[in-house]
Scaffold this active site. Structure first.
Site, PDB file in Angstrom:
ATOM      1  N   SER A  84      -1.390 -11.108   9.817  1.00 46.26           N
ATOM      2  CA  SER A  84      -0.793 -10.714  11.247  1.00 46.26           C
ATOM      3  C   SER A  84      -0.250 -11.957  12.122  1.00 46.26           C
ATOM      4  CB  SER A  84      -1.567  -9.978  11.788  1.00 46.26           C
ATOM      5  OG  SER A  84      -1.762  -8.866  11.390  1.00 46.26           O
TER       6      SER A  84
HETATM    7  N1  SAM Z   1      -6.549  -8.249   8.447  1.00 44.76           N
HETATM    8  C1  SAM Z   1      -5.597  -8.952   7.607  1.00 44.76           C
HETATM    9  C2  SAM Z   1      -5.699 -10.362   7.849  1.00 44.76           C
HETATM   10  O1  SAM Z   1      -6.335 -10.888   8.724  1.00 44.76           O
HETATM   11  O2  SAM Z   1      -4.882 -11.246   6.910  1.00 44.76           O
HETATM   12  C3  SAM Z   1      -4.141  -8.571   7.550  1.00 44.76           C
HETATM   13  C4  SAM Z   1      -3.852  -7.215   7.287  1.00 44.76           C
HETATM   14  S1  SAM Z   1      -2.601  -6.901   6.348  1.00 44.76           S
HETATM   15  C5  SAM Z   1      -1.574  -6.713   7.985  1.00 44.76           C
HETATM   16  C6  SAM Z   1      -2.913  -5.315   6.004  1.00 44.76           C
HETATM   17  C7  SAM Z   1      -3.572  -4.938   4.855  1.00 44.76           C
HETATM   18  O3  SAM Z   1      -4.035  -3.719   4.673  1.00 44.76           O
HETATM   19  C8  SAM Z   1      -2.925  -5.397   3.565  1.00 44.76           C
HETATM   20  O4  SAM Z   1      -3.682  -6.199   2.820  1.00 44.76           O
HETATM   21  C9  SAM Z   1      -3.026  -4.055   2.698  1.00 44.76           C
HETATM   22  O5  SAM Z   1      -3.089  -3.846   1.385  1.00 44.76           O
HETATM   23  C10 SAM Z   1      -4.390  -3.147   3.479  1.00 44.76           C
HETATM   24  N2  SAM Z   1      -4.413  -1.638   3.343  1.00 44.76           N
HETATM   25  C11 SAM Z   1      -3.418  -0.942   3.353  1.00 44.76           C
HETATM   26  N3  SAM Z   1      -3.898   0.392   3.079  1.00 44.76           N
HETATM   27  C12 SAM Z   1      -5.151   0.242   2.929  1.00 44.76           C
HETATM   28  C13 SAM Z   1      -6.366   1.210   2.794  1.00 44.76           C
HETATM   29  N4  SAM Z   1      -6.239   2.425   2.571  1.00 44.76           N
HETATM   30  N5  SAM Z   1      -7.555   0.515   2.683  1.00 44.76           N
HETATM   31  C14 SAM Z   1      -7.795  -0.851   2.723  1.00 44.76           C
HETATM   32  N6  SAM Z   1      -6.617  -1.858   2.881  1.00 44.76           N
HETATM   33  C15 SAM Z   1      -5.481  -1.066   2.987  1.00 44.76           C
END
Ligand code: SAM
Length: 217
Positions: free
Chosen positions: A62
């Site tokens: 993000s």
């Molecule tokens: N917090 C992260 C960072 O500091 O880099 C950024 C997160 S990114 C915007 C969103 C993440 O959510 C992705 O890596 C995606 O694979 C994960 N994601 C999506 N659905 C998910 C789920 N049901 N459970 C766990 N992770 C999930």
């Protein structure tokens, strides 16, 4: 590293100037864990730019302002038990861990990113973050209940298990809206007597939360 650090310090200063970073604790955490430690080598030179950046598996780290906003809304304090959904690069989890100074649980559904985050966290010297492979839309019952749950992917609606896994007095921060652009960031609070109150913060853009209580595969 010196050049990267200087650029990062300027970014942090700008976020403070814009009142997006409001607390000294969040400012210190940002300075301790610069974003360039959590991206692939080829993106390091862009890590100070206040925009999302690619990470493996087509996901994103993000933008710094978004991370600052969510951390400030969470009002984290030392000792709080926190669950993050959507580990991605591990950067937000590292910042959370610095603020609560205790174990943090973070769930990621993509195995490649679980490995990516673990490597980043190890290299940055973060020891109290537990990266769990799984569907975070179901929360993480083994360590529930939580003081705070931060979701960094956009859900179609607030997943019921996450509300259930909040402690009385707990707070959930989650983007809710459409699959691609846009969502609204919600602050969901559980009172000491168990009542749920939902507040809308404003518009955001996250990758989708994919899972049983998120969007379908
Ligand atoms: N917090 C992260 C960072 O500091 O880099 C950024 C997160 S990114 C915007 C969103 C993440 O959510 C992705 O890596 C995606 O694979 C994960 N994601 C999506 N659905 C998910 C789920 N049901 N459970 C766990 N992770 C999930």
């Amino acid at each position: 590293m010196e050049e990267l650090d200087e650029r990062w310090e300027r970014t942090v200063k700008a976020l403070v100037g814009e009142r997006l970073i409001r607390s000294e604790e969040v400012r210190q955490a940002f300075l301790k864990y610069p974003r360039y430690l959590f991206v692939e080598e080829r993106y390091r030179g862009y890590a100070h730019v206040d925009e999302p950046l690619p990470i493996p598996a087509g996901q994103t780290i993000s933008a710094p302002h978004m991370v600052a906003i969510m951390l400030e809304l969470a009002e984290l304090e030392p000792g709080m038990k926190v669950l993050e959904i959507g580990t991605g690069s591990g950067w937000n989890a590292a910042l959370i861990a610095e603020l609560v100074k205790t174990d943090v649980y973070t769930v990621e559904r993509i195995p490649e990113l679980v490995e990516f985050a673990r490597r980043n966290l190890e290299r940055a010297g973060v020891k109290n973050v537990h990266v769990i492979l799984g569907d975070g839309s179901k929360g993480f019952p083994p360590k529930a209940p939580y003081d705070r749950i931060l979701v960094t992917a956009g859900a179609p609606k607030v997943p019921e298990p996450l509300v259930e896994q909040l402690k009385p007095g707990g707070r959930l921060i989650i983007p809710v809206g459409s699959y691609h652009l846009w969502q609204d960031l919600y602050i969901v609070e559980k009172s000491e007597t168990g009542e749920i109150r939902k507040r809308r913060w404003g518009g955001v853009a996250f990758v989708p939360l994919i899972g049983e209580y998120g969007w379908g595969e």
